[in-house]
Scaffold this active site. Structure first.
Site, PDB file in Angstrom:
ATOM      1  N   LYS A 142      -2.056 -15.086   4.320  1.00  0.00           N
ATOM      2  CA  LYS A 142      -0.667 -14.599   4.444  1.00  0.00           C
ATOM      3  C   LYS A 142      -0.513 -13.380   5.360  1.00  0.00           C
ATOM      4  O   LYS A 142       0.506 -13.216   6.014  1.00  0.00           O
ATOM      5  CB  LYS A 142      -0.086 -14.279   3.065  1.00  0.00           C
ATOM      6  CG  LYS A 142       0.250 -15.511   2.253  1.00  0.00           C
ATOM      7  CD  LYS A 142       0.937 -15.130   0.952  1.00  0.00           C
ATOM      8  CE  LYS A 142       1.262 -16.380   0.143  1.00  0.00           C
ATOM      9  NZ  LYS A 142       2.009 -16.072  -1.075  1.00  0.00           N
ATOM     10  N   ASP A 158       8.762 -15.609  -0.549  1.00  0.00           N
ATOM     11  CA  ASP A 158       8.296 -15.270  -1.904  1.00  0.00           C
ATOM     12  C   ASP A 158       9.250 -14.270  -2.563  1.00  0.00           C
ATOM     13  O   ASP A 158       9.630 -14.426  -3.719  1.00  0.00           O
ATOM     14  CB  ASP A 158       6.898 -14.649  -1.859  1.00  0.00           C
ATOM     15  CG  ASP A 158       5.813 -15.673  -1.551  1.00  0.00           C
ATOM     16  OD1 ASP A 158       5.976 -16.849  -1.933  1.00  0.00           O
ATOM     17  OD2 ASP A 158       4.808 -15.297  -0.921  1.00  0.00           O
TER      18      ASP A 158
END
Ligand code: ATR
Length: 282
Positions: A71, A107
């Protein structure tokens, strides 16, 4: 699902990847809306990340989710970042816009949407006690600050990491009050007494292992509890919450679903069928 010459490919890069729920969730959503897309898991080792990202362009893959451990590392290979991805310093969704690769982070917004959907709670003006200052913790802290939390207290085992995160947050968000406490019983109980929302972003309780330094008597009924863990669905923290009669206490499944739904929307431009995605995951 029928794959033809016209099928558009999306997918996920991660290592390991075999436990991901995302293919199930997205392929169910494509089927439900009759969209000619196919979502594929790609096992990408850290040393191959650069070539894999180049492959998105070369193969005209329309979108890619990024998961552990890529990420943060993926950022340097992208052309542009959304505001959230830049602030969080992590990307979980890549959009291929005619060869330009844009990094998003769904997210954080996924968490905010789930908090509303699953616990009918907004963050604006609320006092948040956040457990954990790792990658997930940073994403949640930034999202809560973006949403206008009045106070965010971060509790972490390694104080230095929480101090660094709070230093970063203070530089970027002037309207929220930030502080740090150690992750131990005494301080946490006081922190909970002064909080509206308690969020667990540590890995304590994952697969039922480990116990947070929180006991039933520390919790109050009106506290909103959000545990990012969803395996098991009734996490150790949610068990205590149930015994304490806490009215709103939810696990992280909703965040998983909503981060996926937001990625789906970025890639297809269509309203995601959230209920279908939820059913596929469950
Ligand atoms: P993630 O991406 O899931 O956030 P991470 O960046 O490794 O993963 O962060 C894990 C978080 O869980 C950290 O806040 C970590 O605390 P430290 O910063 O002190 O390492 C916390 N954590 C994990 N195991 C823990 C344990 N046994 N006790 C206390 N905290 C723990």
């Amino acid at each position: 699902m029928k794959i033809t010459g016209k099928t558009k490919i999306v997918g996920i890069f991660g290592y390991p990847i075999e436990h991901t729920f995302s293919p199930l969730m997205h392929n169910a959503a494509f089927s439900a809306l009759g969209l000619d897309y196919c979502y594929i898991p790609f096992e990408v080792q850290p040393e191959d990340l650069k070539s894999a990202v180049e492959g998105i362009r070369a193969l005209n893959i329309r979108g890619i989710n990024i998961t552990v451990p890529h990420k943060e590392a993926v950022i340097k290979y992208l052309d542009e970042l959304s505001k959230e991805a830049k602030l969080i310093g992590a990307v979980n969704t890549i959009e291929n816009k005619g060869g330009k690769l844009i990094g998003h982070n769904t997210d954080g917004r996924g968490f905010i949407k789930s908090l509303w959907d699953d616990a009918k709670t907004r963050v604006k003006g609320k006092r948040v006690l956040l457990l954990g200052a790792g990658g997930a913790g940073k994403g949640i802290a930034v999202s809560c600050a973006l949403e206008g939390a009045s106070e965010i207290t971060i509790a972490n085992r390694t104080i230095k990491k929480a101090d660094e995160l709070v230093g970063y947050l203070k530089r970027n968000f002037k309207k929220t009050k930030f502080s740090v406490i150690p992750l131990d019983g005494h301080e946490i109980a006081k922190g909970i007494a002064g909080a509206d929302i308690l969020i667990n972003a540590t890995s304590i309780g994952l697969k039922g292992k480990g116990l947070l330094p929180i006991s039933q008597k520390d919790l109050h009924r009106d506290l909103v509890i959000y545990d990012l863990i969803y395996n098991p669905q009734i996490t150790p923290l949610l068990k205590i919450a149930g015994r304490a009669g806490v009215k709103k206490a939810v696990n992280g499944l909703g965040m998983l679903i909503h981060q996926g739904a937001l990625a789906f929307q970025i890639w297809t431009g269509k309203k995601p069928p959230v209920d279908v995605m939820k059913k596929a995951v469950l």
